[in-house]
Design a protein around this motif. Structure first.
Motif, mmCIF file in Angstrom:
data_model
loop_
_atom_site.group_PDB
_atom_site.id
_atom_site.type_symbol
_atom_site.label_atom_id
_atom_site.label_comp_id
_atom_site.label_asym_id
_atom_site.label_seq_id
_atom_site.Cartn_x
_atom_site.Cartn_y
_atom_site.Cartn_z
ATOM 1 N N GLY A 110 -2.804 98.242 32.336
ATOM 2 C CA GLY A 110 -2.195 98.171 33.668
ATOM 3 C C GLY A 110 -0.727 98.553 33.605
ATOM 4 O O GLY A 110 -0.232 99.329 34.430
ATOM 5 N N PHE A 131 -10.675 102.081 32.180
ATOM 6 C CA PHE A 131 -11.017 101.249 33.349
ATOM 7 C C PHE A 131 -12.439 101.536 33.828
ATOM 8 O O PHE A 131 -13.148 100.637 34.284
ATOM 9 C CB PHE A 131 -9.981 101.408 34.472
ATOM 10 C CG PHE A 131 -8.734 100.583 34.242
ATOM 11 C CD1 PHE A 131 -8.791 99.193 34.289
ATOM 12 C CD2 PHE A 131 -7.517 101.173 33.964
ATOM 13 C CE1 PHE A 131 -7.655 98.415 34.068
ATOM 14 C CE2 PHE A 131 -6.370 100.409 33.742
ATOM 15 C CZ PHE A 131 -6.449 99.025 33.795
ATOM 16 N N GLU A 158 -19.025 98.634 43.458
ATOM 17 C CA GLU A 158 -17.829 98.268 44.231
ATOM 18 C C GLU A 158 -17.410 96.833 43.917
ATOM 19 O O GLU A 158 -16.215 96.525 43.834
ATOM 20 C CB GLU A 158 -18.125 98.442 45.729
ATOM 21 C CG GLU A 158 -16.907 98.732 46.579
ATOM 22 C CD GLU A 158 -16.100 99.931 46.080
ATOM 23 O OE1 GLU A 158 -15.073 99.685 45.413
ATOM 24 O OE2 GLU A 158 -16.479 101.091 46.329
ATOM 25 N N ARG A 161 -15.571 96.830 40.660
ATOM 26 C CA ARG A 161 -14.193 97.310 40.837
ATOM 27 C C ARG A 161 -13.313 96.219 41.431
ATOM 28 O O ARG A 161 -12.152 96.060 41.045
ATOM 29 C CB ARG A 161 -14.175 98.534 41.768
ATOM 30 C CG ARG A 161 -14.682 99.789 41.108
ATOM 31 C CD ARG A 161 -14.711 100.939 42.116
ATOM 32 N NE ARG A 161 -15.129 102.176 41.504
ATOM 33 C CZ ARG A 161 -15.649 103.194 42.172
ATOM 34 N NH1 ARG A 161 -15.818 103.105 43.495
ATOM 35 N NH2 ARG A 161 -15.999 104.289 41.541
ATOM 36 N N ALA A 162 -13.876 95.470 42.398
ATOM 37 C CA ALA A 162 -13.100 94.387 43.037
ATOM 38 C C ALA A 162 -12.750 93.309 42.016
ATOM 39 O O ALA A 162 -11.640 92.779 42.023
ATOM 40 C CB ALA A 162 -13.889 93.791 44.198
ATOM 41 N N VAL A 164 -12.465 93.677 38.667
ATOM 42 C CA VAL A 164 -11.464 94.186 37.724
ATOM 43 C C VAL A 164 -10.097 94.320 38.418
ATOM 44 O O VAL A 164 -9.046 94.034 37.822
ATOM 45 C CB VAL A 164 -11.918 95.519 37.083
ATOM 46 C CG1 VAL A 164 -10.844 96.058 36.131
ATOM 47 C CG2 VAL A 164 -13.224 95.326 36.312
ATOM 48 N N ALA A 165 -10.103 94.713 39.699
ATOM 49 C CA ALA A 165 -8.843 94.796 40.460
ATOM 50 C C ALA A 165 -8.216 93.411 40.597
ATOM 51 O O ALA A 165 -6.998 93.246 40.461
ATOM 52 C CB ALA A 165 -9.076 95.409 41.840
ATOM 53 N N GLN A 166 -9.049 92.402 40.865
ATOM 54 C CA GLN A 166 -8.544 91.026 40.970
ATOM 55 C C GLN A 166 -7.934 90.594 39.642
ATOM 56 O O GLN A 166 -6.863 89.991 39.590
ATOM 57 C CB GLN A 166 -9.682 90.086 41.385
ATOM 58 C CG GLN A 166 -9.319 88.614 41.523
ATOM 59 C CD GLN A 166 -8.409 88.309 42.714
ATOM 60 O OE1 GLN A 166 -7.642 87.374 42.704
ATOM 61 N NE2 GLN A 166 -8.500 89.130 43.754
ATOM 62 N N GLU A 168 -6.648 92.572 37.279
ATOM 63 C CA GLU A 168 -5.374 93.273 37.077
ATOM 64 C C GLU A 168 -4.265 92.687 37.962
ATOM 65 O O GLU A 168 -3.129 92.532 37.531
ATOM 66 C CB GLU A 168 -5.525 94.772 37.372
ATOM 67 C CG GLU A 168 -6.218 95.550 36.276
ATOM 68 C CD GLU A 168 -5.479 95.508 34.943
ATOM 69 O OE1 GLU A 168 -4.255 95.728 34.929
ATOM 70 O OE2 GLU A 168 -6.125 95.230 33.924
ATOM 71 N N GLY A 169 -4.613 92.384 39.206
ATOM 72 C CA GLY A 169 -3.607 91.837 40.129
ATOM 73 C C GLY A 169 -3.103 90.478 39.674
ATOM 74 O O GLY A 169 -1.899 90.201 39.688
ATOM 75 N N GLN A 170 -4.015 89.619 39.227
ATOM 76 C CA GLN A 170 -3.585 88.280 38.808
ATOM 77 C C GLN A 170 -2.843 88.336 37.472
ATOM 78 O O GLN A 170 -1.935 87.541 37.236
ATOM 79 C CB GLN A 170 -4.784 87.317 38.731
ATOM 80 C CG GLN A 170 -5.497 87.096 40.079
ATOM 81 C CD GLN A 170 -4.790 86.114 41.021
ATOM 82 O OE1 GLN A 170 -3.620 85.807 40.862
ATOM 83 N NE2 GLN A 170 -5.509 85.638 42.026
ATOM 84 N N LEU A 172 -0.949 90.791 36.638
ATOM 85 C CA LEU A 172 0.381 91.241 37.060
ATOM 86 C C LEU A 172 1.227 90.032 37.478
ATOM 87 O O LEU A 172 2.390 89.894 37.080
ATOM 88 C CB LEU A 172 0.242 92.243 38.208
ATOM 89 C CG LEU A 172 1.517 92.891 38.779
ATOM 90 C CD1 LEU A 172 1.201 94.308 39.275
ATOM 91 C CD2 LEU A 172 2.114 92.093 39.928
#
Lengths: 206, 206
Positions: A110, A131, A158, A161-162, A164-166, A168-170, A172
Motif C-alpha cells: 500500500g 493485489f 467484488e 475487493r471490498a 482487501v480495501a477495508q 488497506e484502509g484500516q 493506513l
C-alpha cells in the motif's frame, strides 16, 4: 562483508527496513549500502538500478506474505474463521513491527502504491499482480462461505475487493495513528461487508 | 512574476500538482519554484522549510475538500443519500484528475499518510486532525440514519471509521489500477458496513 550471496540479502533487508521507515524516494543507494554494510560497488553488481532493487524488495516481501496468506486461507478452518485468522495475523505482524521500530509501518505494498504507482509502470504492474493475488485468495474463501450459505454477498470478487480495501484502509489508519488497535474492527467489518448470516454471535466471540 | 501574494499561491499550486504526481520526498525546492515560475528566493520568504510547504498544501487542499464534504453531508437530502453523493463526488473528482493528467492521483491525505506519517510528526498530527474531521462528518450522518432506524450498526463512530477506511482503500486501488470504476462499489459497500435495512432497492438504483 560476507560472501556475495550474503551481500544481496543484506542490501534487500536494509532496503526493506529503510523503505518502511522513510519511503522509497527519500533513499539513496549510498545510504542503503551503508546500512547494509556492503561496499557501493556491490549494489550495481546485484541490481541494475534503484527501481530493480524496489522490485526485488517487493518480490521478497510478497514471497513471505503469500506463504502466510496461503497457509491461513487454505487451511482446514471454516471459511469465515480463516478470514478472521488473517486479520489477527495482520494485527500481530503490525504489532511486532511497532515493537521493533516504535511505529506501525503499515503495508509495504500500500505504501509503495501511493508513493510510486504513478511514476514507475514496472512497479505499478508488480503491485497490481500482488493485489490481484490477494483478492483471488480472499475470493476463494468467500466463495466457499457462499457455497455453505454463510453469507449473502453473491458477487464474491467484488466482496473480496471490498475486504482487501477495508484491510488497506484500516492499516493506513493504524499507521497514521500509530495504533494497531485500529485493526480490531476488521473482522466485524468483514462480516458486515459479506452479509454474514450470524455475525452477532461470531463478533461477540472476538 | 506577479505580486508576492500571487507567488505564494503559485508555489502552493505547483507543489500540490507535483506531490500528486510524484510524492513529496522526490521533490526539491528548485523544481517547485521552476514549475511555479517564481524565483527560488520567494520560496523561503513564504515557507520556512519544505515541511512548512507540505503543511500549507495539506491545509489548502483540506479547506476545499472540507467545504465540499460539509456541503454534501449537511445538506437536506436523506442521510444515506448524502453518503452516496459523497462517493459520487469523490469518483467525479478522481475522474476529472485522471482526464487532466492521465492518471488517477488518489487521495492526497492518504498518499502523504503512507509516505510521510512515520517521519514527520507535524504532518502526522495534521493528517490525524483531517481524518478525525472526516470521520466526525460521516459519523453525524450515520447517527441520523440510526435515529431514523435505517441502519443496524449502533457504534456510529466505528462505522464511520469503516466507511472512511473503505473509501481510502478503494481510492488506493483506483490509483493503482488507474481506474475510477474501482469507486463504483463504494455505495453498496457502505450500505453493507452500516447494515442498511433496505440496501437492495437502493443499490439497484445506482
Amino acid at each position: 562483508m560476507g560472501r556475495t550471496s550474503d551481500a544481496r540479502e543484506k542490501i534487500l533487508s536494509a532496503a526493506q527496513s529503510l523503505i518502511e521507515l522513510r519511503g522509497y524516494s527519500a533513499l539513496g543507494v549510498a545510504e542503503i549500502c551503508k546500512t547494509a554494510g556492503v561496499p557501493k560497488g556491490s549494489f550495481y553488481y546485484f541490481f541494475a538500478s534503484k527501481e530493480a532493487l524496489a522490485l526485488a524488495v517487493i518480490d521478497e516481501h510478497w514471497a513471505g506474505q503469500q506463504r502466510t496468506w496461503t497457509r491461513i486461507l487454505n487451511s482446514g478452518e471454516e471459511p469465515l474463521q480463516r478470514l478472521r485468522l488473517l486479520f489477527e495475523e495482520t494485527e500481530a505482524g503490525q504489532r511486532a513491527g511497532q515493537q521493533g521500530c516504535g511505529t506501525v509501518s503499515g503495508c509495504l505494498f500500500g505504501n509503495l502504491t501511493l508513493e510510486l504507482s504513478n511514476h514507475t509502470e514496472a512497479i505499478r504492474a508488480r503491485l497490481q499482480e500482488i493485489f490481484d493475488a490477494q483478492v483471488e485468495l480472499v475470493d476463494s474463501v468467500i466463495a466457499e462461505a457462499l457455497e455453505r450459505k454463510e453469507i449473502t454477498a453473491t458477487d464474491t470478487r467484488e466482496a473480496a475487493r471490498a475486504v482487501v480495501a477495508q484491510l488497506e484502509g484500516q492499516v493506513l489508519f493504524a499507521k497514521l495513528y500509530n495504533s494497531t488497535h485500529r485493526l480490531g474492527p476488521l473482522w466485524a467489518n468483514c462480516l458486515a461487508l459479506l452479509g454474514a448470516r450470524a455475525p452477532r454471535e461470531t463478533v461477540a466471540g472476538v
